[in-house]
Design an enzyme around this catalytic site. Sequence first.
Site, PDB file in Angstrom:
ATOM      1  N   ASP A 122      44.173  43.118  41.156  1.00 35.36           N
ATOM      2  CA  ASP A 122      44.251  44.492  40.666  1.00 35.36           C
ATOM      3  C   ASP A 122      42.890  45.131  40.934  1.00 35.36           C
ATOM      4  O   ASP A 122      41.912  44.424  41.228  1.00 35.36           O
ATOM      5  CB  ASP A 122      44.589  44.491  39.175  1.00 35.36           C
ATOM      6  CG  ASP A 122      44.596  45.891  38.583  1.00 35.36           C
ATOM      7  OD1 ASP A 122      45.187  46.783  39.218  1.00 35.36           O
ATOM      8  OD2 ASP A 122      44.000  46.089  37.514  1.00 35.36           O
ATOM      9  N   ASP A 160      49.709  45.071  34.113  1.00 33.59           N
ATOM     10  CA  ASP A 160      49.675  43.877  34.950  1.00 33.59           C
ATOM     11  C   ASP A 160      50.352  42.687  34.283  1.00 33.59           C
ATOM     12  O   ASP A 160      50.535  41.654  34.934  1.00 33.59           O
ATOM     13  CB  ASP A 160      48.220  43.492  35.266  1.00 33.59           C
ATOM     14  CG  ASP A 160      47.535  44.518  36.160  1.00 33.59           C
ATOM     15  OD1 ASP A 160      48.218  45.077  37.029  1.00 33.59           O
ATOM     16  OD2 ASP A 160      46.341  44.768  35.964  1.00 33.59           O
TER      17      ASP A 160
END
Length: 752
Positions: free
Chosen positions: A463, A645
């Site tokens: 990420d 996430d």
Amino acid sequence: MAEIAAMTGPAQPAQPTGAQDSPAGDLGRDFQAFVEPAGAGLNRLDLLVEGVHCGGCVRRIEGALAKLPQVTAARVNLSTRRLNVTWDGAPDLARNLVAAVEDLGFTAAPYLRRQVESRDRQAQSELLRAMAVAGFAAANVMLISVSVWAGYVEDMSATTRHLLHWFSALIALPAIVYAGRPFYRSALAALAARRTNMDVPISLAVLLAAGMSLFETMEGGRYVYFDSAVALLFFLLLGRYLDCRARGRARAAVERLLSLTATSVTVVETDGRRRVTTPDRLRPGMTLLAAAGERIAADGRVTAGRSELDTSLITGESLPRPVAGGDPVFAGTLNLGAPLTVAVTAVGEGTLLAEIVRLMENAEQRRARYVALADRISHYYAPAVHGLALATFLGWTFLVGAPWQLALLHAVAVLIITCPCALGLAVPVVQVIASGRLLRQGVLLKSATALERLEPVDTVVFDKTGTLTLGRPSLVSGEHDPAALRLATSLAGASRHPLARALSTAAPDVPVPAGVREVPGRGLAVTTDAGEIRLGSRTFCGIDEDGAETGPELWLTGPGREPVAFRFEDPLRPDAAEAVAALRRQGLAVRLLSGDRAAAVGEVAKALGIADWQAACSPADKVAELERLRAEGRSVLMVGDGLNDAPALAAASVSLSPSSAADITQTSADAVFQGDRLAPVLEVLAVARRAQKLVKQNFGLSFAYNVLTVPLAVLGLVTPLIAALSMSASSLVVIGNALRLNLRRRAGGIRP
């Protein structure tokens, strides 16, 4: 955000009123009351299944339900013991589905939050008490056994030895009866359902060892093994207790995520009156009022008002998102500015927050099927050991003509010598040592199978915000006019906006002038004798869009002064480029998936040399991409920190999260690392590869032990005493081999 809104689907009816508060004793067998429509004529039921301990239990339940013609889907989450079953038919078929589960020897009840919490507390309390009793008994019996063993060398009298055996029996037998109850209940339930599990041979070995020891004590014999039986119980209970704690944390993670909605909500009636109610009473079509500082209670669209929302729960980005009339909003996001009026479009199971939970549980279900190598081998252990012990007993009784007592003694020796202590330690002891080493490097290893899943990793997916970057905006250093900077920081001190707080750190000692007002979603303003001074967005400050905006910025304007721009950046972690380069040198593919804008993601990817990147990813987009990579045969490590996430972390083969991540994300990840550096990612990969080599060596040692000793036990050349000693020796060899993991090696080629 449109694609995020689209994936939530239609709203689902709420759970029956009062269901979550119903005590377990009032539920009876009326499962129909807990059935929910799933659309297209389908019904869904969530059950809590007791007695699920391994992947074999999961496969057995799912396989039995899949054989029923009405069932369209059945999933068991090993971590939470939650069974979600969907079927095509009337709601009253729920009774048949529950009966099919209970026919397998499991216990099923409606999955209710309060009931699950209560059962977890009771189970942990029972295991803790049993472990304390077994540990106390094992320590005392072992002391007595040491005296007995020493007596064989020092020529202890038979009377003294006999007395010590009785003392051992008085301590061990009550402890074995009490502490072994969790295993005995599980074994009896399995046998009643005409199946076996790992608790059956464990219970049999413990009871036969205790029974033979009691028989030998009563007959004045020499071979008494109370110490082996009670020590085995203690270590098994320790593992079962840690497993129960891990399950509780996994369940609590989901509950914490679902709790990130409003605890109360203000509903605006058609006549304009307002009333306060609870979120579970909301229905699509209602209108709610979200005050400043409140979390949005349901998915919907803004009908009146303008504000900024903290959407880090959904996008993972730290900067607030401005919203106005017609914009979509989602449950769990935080209203930072002015009040908003929202038309509700989805509630309960239909919200994006609930969809994230479902993505997490579906992904974790696949992870639960990834059984450790020891568990896969143990699948064949029970029938093999039972058959071998029975064959030993029958062979000595009928072929050799030995007395049944001697034949039983040899069978017990087989059960003891084949007890999978070394096999069971092959993985856990390496995990403990690896966990200790990683902890000293600032990495907390949370999953029991993480090391096994880290070893074959060939793709690392990062990420951006908070992972490759530090996740907090900072003022870009440059030539700023000191007077303009002081004026801007004085205004910024009146706001909680992330950019304003980053700006105010440039001169924290500057006082905030009186009369500063904040315009939600736009900026700050203060009226002076010379006119109005503004600090905020381009439009708020009257600056034309020229396409030159490359990132977050604030503008300062005022009468008689040139507009001044203050630009911000989310700085990369200090060793991000070095860590990415080290991963590529190891032959790993590196990808970047982010929910941020393409321009920002592209800039980070270019700085780190990551050619394969994707921007504007929703939680579902990230999960879909990880699923695609796994379908290609890749083993994927996901490194992320945002709540958005969490499903992706669960969907990856294995996952890491920085300690700055949201609590729910840390719980979803297999490991959490400390600090501002990415070196721990290299360290955990290196330790995992080394650990798996040692695990394979341990399996080889444990198999070699069985190949050498089992034939001797079958032939009657090994007494239970020698069997117990050899079993302990094999465990020590495995532990000694695992300790080699502590030998210092530089991991990943960069400084941790």
